[in-house]
Design a protein around this motif. Structure first.
Motif, PDB file in Angstrom:
ATOM      1  N   LYS A 108     -24.886 -37.957  43.088  1.00 56.03           N
ATOM      2  CA  LYS A 108     -24.965 -39.339  43.573  1.00 56.03           C
ATOM      3  C   LYS A 108     -25.947 -40.150  42.737  1.00 56.03           C
ATOM      4  CE  LYS A 108     -23.705 -38.383  48.390  1.00 56.03           C
ATOM      5  NZ  LYS A 108     -24.123 -38.458  49.808  1.00 56.03           N
ATOM      6  N   ARG A 109     -27.055 -39.527  42.356  1.00 51.97           N
ATOM      7  CA  ARG A 109     -28.027 -40.248  41.533  1.00 51.97           C
ATOM      8  C   ARG A 109     -27.442 -40.577  40.166  1.00 51.97           C
ATOM      9  NH1 ARG A 109     -31.681 -36.852  44.444  1.00 51.97           N
ATOM     10  NH2 ARG A 109     -31.530 -35.181  42.913  1.00 51.97           N
ATOM     11  N   VAL A 110     -26.648 -39.671  39.606  1.00 52.38           N
ATOM     12  CA  VAL A 110     -25.993 -39.935  38.324  1.00 52.38           C
ATOM     13  C   VAL A 110     -25.008 -41.092  38.465  1.00 52.38           C
ATOM     14  CG1 VAL A 110     -24.382 -38.994  36.612  1.00 52.38           C
ATOM     15  CG2 VAL A 110     -26.283 -37.599  37.423  1.00 52.38           C
ATOM     16  N   ILE A 111     -24.249 -41.096  39.552  1.00 53.82           N
ATOM     17  CA  ILE A 111     -23.288 -42.180  39.795  1.00 53.82           C
ATOM     18  C   ILE A 111     -24.016 -43.522  39.897  1.00 53.82           C
ATOM     19  CG2 ILE A 111     -21.685 -43.135  41.501  1.00 53.82           C
ATOM     20  CD1 ILE A 111     -20.883 -40.202  42.122  1.00 53.82           C
ATOM     21  N   VAL A 112     -25.102 -43.560  40.665  1.00 48.71           N
ATOM     22  CA  VAL A 112     -25.867 -44.802  40.815  1.00 48.71           C
ATOM     23  C   VAL A 112     -26.421 -45.256  39.465  1.00 48.71           C
ATOM     24  CG1 VAL A 112     -27.920 -45.849  41.850  1.00 48.71           C
ATOM     25  CG2 VAL A 112     -26.433 -44.407  43.238  1.00 48.71           C
ATOM     26  N   ILE A 164     -31.737 -49.626  45.111  1.00 44.20           N
ATOM     27  CA  ILE A 164     -31.928 -48.996  43.797  1.00 44.20           C
ATOM     28  C   ILE A 164     -30.917 -49.545  42.799  1.00 44.20           C
ATOM     29  CG2 ILE A 164     -31.772 -46.815  42.533  1.00 44.20           C
ATOM     30  CD1 ILE A 164     -32.831 -45.461  45.128  1.00 44.20           C
ATOM     31  N   PHE A 165     -29.668 -49.682  43.242  1.00 48.32           N
ATOM     32  CA  PHE A 165     -28.601 -50.212  42.388  1.00 48.32           C
ATOM     33  C   PHE A 165     -28.942 -51.622  41.911  1.00 48.32           C
ATOM     34  CE2 PHE A 165     -24.558 -52.775  42.587  1.00 48.32           C
ATOM     35  CZ  PHE A 165     -24.049 -52.384  41.363  1.00 48.32           C
ATOM     36  N   PHE A 166     -29.314 -52.502  42.857  1.00 48.02           N
ATOM     37  CA  PHE A 166     -29.648 -53.874  42.478  1.00 48.02           C
ATOM     38  C   PHE A 166     -30.934 -53.915  41.651  1.00 48.02           C
ATOM     39  CE2 PHE A 166     -26.576 -55.323  45.639  1.00 48.02           C
ATOM     40  CZ  PHE A 166     -26.081 -56.451  45.022  1.00 48.02           C
ATOM     41  N   GLY A 167     -31.931 -53.110  42.047  1.00 50.87           N
ATOM     42  CA  GLY A 167     -33.184 -53.111  41.307  1.00 50.87           C
ATOM     43  C   GLY A 167     -33.007 -52.672  39.870  1.00 50.87           C
ATOM     44  N   ALA A 168     -32.212 -51.612  39.670  1.00 50.49           N
ATOM     45  CA  ALA A 168     -31.967 -51.112  38.316  1.00 50.49           C
ATOM     46  C   ALA A 168     -31.121 -52.094  37.512  1.00 50.49           C
ATOM     47  CB  ALA A 168     -31.271 -49.755  38.382  1.00 50.49           C
ATOM     48  N   SER A 169     -30.068 -52.632  38.148  1.00 48.15           N
ATOM     49  CA  SER A 169     -29.196 -53.550  37.417  1.00 48.15           C
ATOM     50  C   SER A 169     -29.922 -54.845  37.064  1.00 48.15           C
ATOM     51  CB  SER A 169     -27.939 -53.864  38.241  1.00 48.15           C
ATOM     52  OG  SER A 169     -28.270 -54.489  39.457  1.00 48.15           O
ATOM     53  N   LEU A 170     -30.880 -55.239  37.911  1.00 47.16           N
ATOM     54  CA  LEU A 170     -31.625 -56.470  37.646  1.00 47.16           C
ATOM     55  C   LEU A 170     -32.741 -56.280  36.631  1.00 47.16           C
ATOM     56  CD1 LEU A 170     -31.663 -57.927  41.258  1.00 47.16           C
ATOM     57  CD2 LEU A 170     -30.479 -58.860  39.273  1.00 47.16           C
ATOM     58  N   TRP A 205     -26.179 -49.183  35.151  1.00 46.31           N
ATOM     59  CA  TRP A 205     -26.171 -49.547  33.733  1.00 46.31           C
ATOM     60  C   TRP A 205     -24.993 -50.469  33.431  1.00 46.31           C
ATOM     61  CZ3 TRP A 205     -28.480 -50.862  29.731  1.00 46.31           C
ATOM     62  CH2 TRP A 205     -27.943 -50.780  28.450  1.00 46.31           C
ATOM     63  N   ALA A 206     -23.826 -50.166  34.033  1.00 46.39           N
ATOM     64  CA  ALA A 206     -22.668 -51.047  33.839  1.00 46.39           C
ATOM     65  C   ALA A 206     -22.931 -52.426  34.431  1.00 46.39           C
ATOM     66  CB  ALA A 206     -21.422 -50.421  34.471  1.00 46.39           C
ATOM     67  N   GLN A 230     -25.681 -61.644  20.943  1.00 42.43           N
ATOM     68  CA  GLN A 230     -24.302 -61.401  21.372  1.00 42.43           C
ATOM     69  C   GLN A 230     -23.751 -60.118  20.758  1.00 42.43           C
ATOM     70  OE1 GLN A 230     -23.000 -63.339  23.781  1.00 42.43           O
ATOM     71  NE2 GLN A 230     -25.001 -64.344  23.716  1.00 42.43           N
ATOM     72  N   TRP A 231     -24.119 -59.831  19.507  1.00 38.11           N
ATOM     73  CA  TRP A 231     -23.705 -58.550  18.911  1.00 38.11           C
ATOM     74  C   TRP A 231     -24.385 -57.388  19.630  1.00 38.11           C
ATOM     75  CZ3 TRP A 231     -19.464 -58.145  16.548  1.00 38.11           C
ATOM     76  CH2 TRP A 231     -19.001 -59.121  15.673  1.00 38.11           C
ATOM     77  N   ALA A 232     -25.615 -57.610  20.075  1.00 36.81           N
ATOM     78  CA  ALA A 232     -26.302 -56.567  20.841  1.00 36.81           C
ATOM     79  C   ALA A 232     -25.563 -56.278  22.145  1.00 36.81           C
ATOM     80  CB  ALA A 232     -27.747 -56.992  21.127  1.00 36.81           C
ATOM     81  N   LEU A 233     -25.020 -57.330  22.785  1.00 34.80           N
ATOM     82  CA  LEU A 233     -24.228 -57.141  24.004  1.00 34.80           C
ATOM     83  C   LEU A 233     -22.959 -56.341  23.718  1.00 34.80           C
ATOM     84  CD1 LEU A 233     -24.529 -60.657  25.656  1.00 34.80           C
ATOM     85  CD2 LEU A 233     -25.356 -58.503  26.608  1.00 34.80           C
ATOM     86  N   PHE A 234     -22.365 -56.583  22.567  1.00 37.93           N
ATOM     87  CA  PHE A 234     -21.195 -55.806  22.149  1.00 37.93           C
ATOM     88  C   PHE A 234     -21.533 -54.321  22.081  1.00 37.93           C
ATOM     89  CE2 PHE A 234     -19.030 -53.753  18.554  1.00 37.93           C
ATOM     90  CZ  PHE A 234     -17.701 -53.864  18.942  1.00 37.93           C
ATOM     91  N   VAL A 235     -22.653 -54.006  21.457  1.00 36.59           N
ATOM     92  CA  VAL A 235     -23.080 -52.606  21.327  1.00 36.59           C
ATOM     93  C   VAL A 235     -23.422 -52.015  22.696  1.00 36.59           C
ATOM     94  CG1 VAL A 235     -24.838 -51.072  20.346  1.00 36.59           C
ATOM     95  CG2 VAL A 235     -23.894 -52.945  18.962  1.00 36.59           C
ATOM     96  N   MET A 236     -24.116 -52.789  23.526  1.00 37.46           N
ATOM     97  CA  MET A 236     -24.470 -52.297  24.862  1.00 37.46           C
ATOM     98  C   MET A 236     -23.234 -52.040  25.714  1.00 37.46           C
ATOM     99  SD  MET A 236     -27.818 -54.602  25.802  1.00 37.46           S
ATOM    100  CE  MET A 236     -29.318 -54.472  24.839  1.00 37.46           C
ATOM    101  N   GLY A 237     -22.207 -52.879  25.525  1.00 37.15           N
ATOM    102  CA  GLY A 237     -20.955 -52.647  26.231  1.00 37.15           C
ATOM    103  C   GLY A 237     -20.341 -51.315  25.861  1.00 37.15           C
TER     104      GLY A 237
END
Length: 471
Positions: A39-43, A169-175, A48-49, A198-205
């Motif tokens: 569950k922690r891995v899923i969160v 945790i989900f919101f805290g990490a995503s934020l 991150w997504a 914007q290229w950095a966002l491409f790589v992060m995606g």
């Protein structure tokens, strides 16, 4: 193989042997499909997504003046790209959430993340305002799955008494995205080019797509999922109406909390979007990297506020259920939002406006950093328990509910943000911020009414509310 469950103050894993209600037993077994470690891995993966959408929006804002100069436009026009991407994100969130309820959360992430990457590359290569607007739409569509589908996955794997903490945790990490995106975007714009962000966002995606591909399991209830090509029926594509989720807003409870959270979240946008033209102008700051650094306190406030509010909301649910002799009232979770809704969010924007307009020099800068941090905590103390509340009362349609709420919230904010800079130019930053502090207080009033009359409001319109048996 035996799966271990998370500990819960109200429902211990050993109690499964005494559960006789088939519906309750079914949900308990669903929550035991994954170990606590899994569950922690899923969160972690869905967080991150979900970071990417905030990175996409947060890194863009400090770059607006430079983009306007390079493309021969104005800050007001380029700021419309923020509003346009918010509208796209709201529609995209409805689309992805609707299909995630049939084809699964993992499938939707694997479809949306490539769309994000393509859009980011398109924004980076844009040479005209129209091209920039188009690729921002594609980028926002790809990023739109993060929060609604991620929150749906949280509802799939965590039971009622654990859900608030997991959502926090989900919101805290995503934020974490808003904490660093403006600084990184401002740094890239000032020392290199806004296109680099914007290229950095491409790589992060890409770095989000491949971990999801390799390590994210499907969390949706297997009985609800359509398997591509598993049967002749499933070989046929299905057309789902993404706007059907909007009908969930017929619920007075969902509508009230959505409007309330929109009013609170507006304080964040009113501070953030025109920052280069308010704090930057008042204190003669033109370096985009320094302007981006002003977003750090707000982002760190988000990171602290979301997990804090999530755990607090679980404790409130447990305490009030115990006080009622075991009777569960979903609105109890909303009591955890009150500090943020009544005090932190509205006061922070009010004080920031007054400080920016009337307090010069380093003292004004220091005070604004405090108010930004205060706003970050306050906004998330409202948003995190509110999202868990949606899952509580409509567990079987959790992603769709959060998407519908997010769509209305994004549409509201998109319309309002288009007027922020003109208002500041006309009546000043202090008056503008005072108006939106008043709007936030109206929102807190809606929360108080929902806490007091929530059971009656649910009786007005039944949209298929969950009960304790299927939570």
């Amino acid at each position: 193989m035996h799966q271990h469950t998370e500990e819960s103050p109200l429902i211990e894993s050993e109690a499964l042997t005494t559960i006789t209600d088939p519906e309750v037993l079914k949900h308990e077994l669903l929550y035991q499909r994954f170990t606590p470690a899994q569950k922690r891995v899923i969160v972690a993966l869905i967080s991150w997504a979900a970071v990417i959408p905030f990175l996409a929006s947060g890194s863009f804002v400090p770059s607006i003046p430079e983009i306007a100069r390079e493309l021969g436009s104005s800050g007001v026009v380029i700021s419309l790209a923020v509003s346009l991407s918010l509208i796209t994100a709201s529609v995209g969130s409805l689309l992805w959430a609707t299909y995630s309820g049939s084809y699964g959360r993992r499938t939707i992430f694997l479809l949306s993340l490539p769309c994000l990457c393509i859009g980011s590359a398109g924004v980076a290569m844009s040479q005209t305002v129209s091209s920039l607007m188009f690729w921002r739409v594609v980028q926002a569509l790809g990023a739109a799955s993060g929060i609604s589908v991620g929150a749906g996955a949280i509802g799939d794997i965590y039971r009622l008494e654990e859900r608030g903490a997991a959502m926090g945790i989900f919101f805290g990490a995503s934020l974490f995205g808003p904490a660093i995106a403006p600084l990184l975007g401002g740094y890239a714009t000032h020392y290199f080019s806004w296109r680099l962000a914007q290229w950095a966002l491409f790589v992060m995606g890409l770095f989000a797509f491949f971990p999801v591909w390799f390590w994210l399991p499907e969390t949706l209830d297997p009985e609800k999922r359509r398997y591509w090509g598993a049967t002749e029926e499933h070989k046929k594509p299905i057309l789902l109406n993404p706007f059907e989720s909007v009908t969930l807003l017929r619920s007075p409870n969902i509508l009230a909390i959505t409007l309330a959270s929109s009013a609170i979240l507006l304080t964040d946008f009113v501070l953030m979007i025109p920052l280069a033209y308010t704090i930057g102008k008042a204190y003669n700051i033109t370096n985009e990297a320094i302007i981006g650094a002003f977003f750090l306190p707000l982002g760190f406030g988000n990171i602290i506020g979301a997990p804090l509010a999530g755990r607090l909301s679980d404790r409130v649910v447990i305490a009030w259920r115990k006080r009622r002799g075991g009777v569960w009232s979903p609105e109890d979770r909303l009591r955890a939002t009150l500090w943020g809704a009544v005090f932190l969010a509205p006061m922070s924007i009010l004080l920031s406006g007054l400080t920016t307009q009337f307090v010069p020099g380093q003292l004004g800068i220091a005070l604004n950093l405090v108010w930004l941090f205060m706003n970050g905590i306050g906004v998330d103390i409202v948003l995190s328990p509110s999202s868990a509340y949606y899952v509580d009362i409509l567990h079987s349609q959790s992603a769709q509910t959060i998407a519908a709420s997010g769509a209305l919230r994004a549409a509201t904010i998109a319309c309002v943000t288009a007027f922020i800079l003109p208002m500041i130019n006309t009546i000043g930053v202090a008056a503008t911020d005072a108006i939106f502090a008043g709007v936030a207080w109206l929102g807190s009033g809606l929360i108080l009414l929902t806490i007091k009359y929530g059971d009656r409001m649910r009786a007005w319109v039944d949209v298929g509310y969950s009960t304790i048996r299927d939570n």
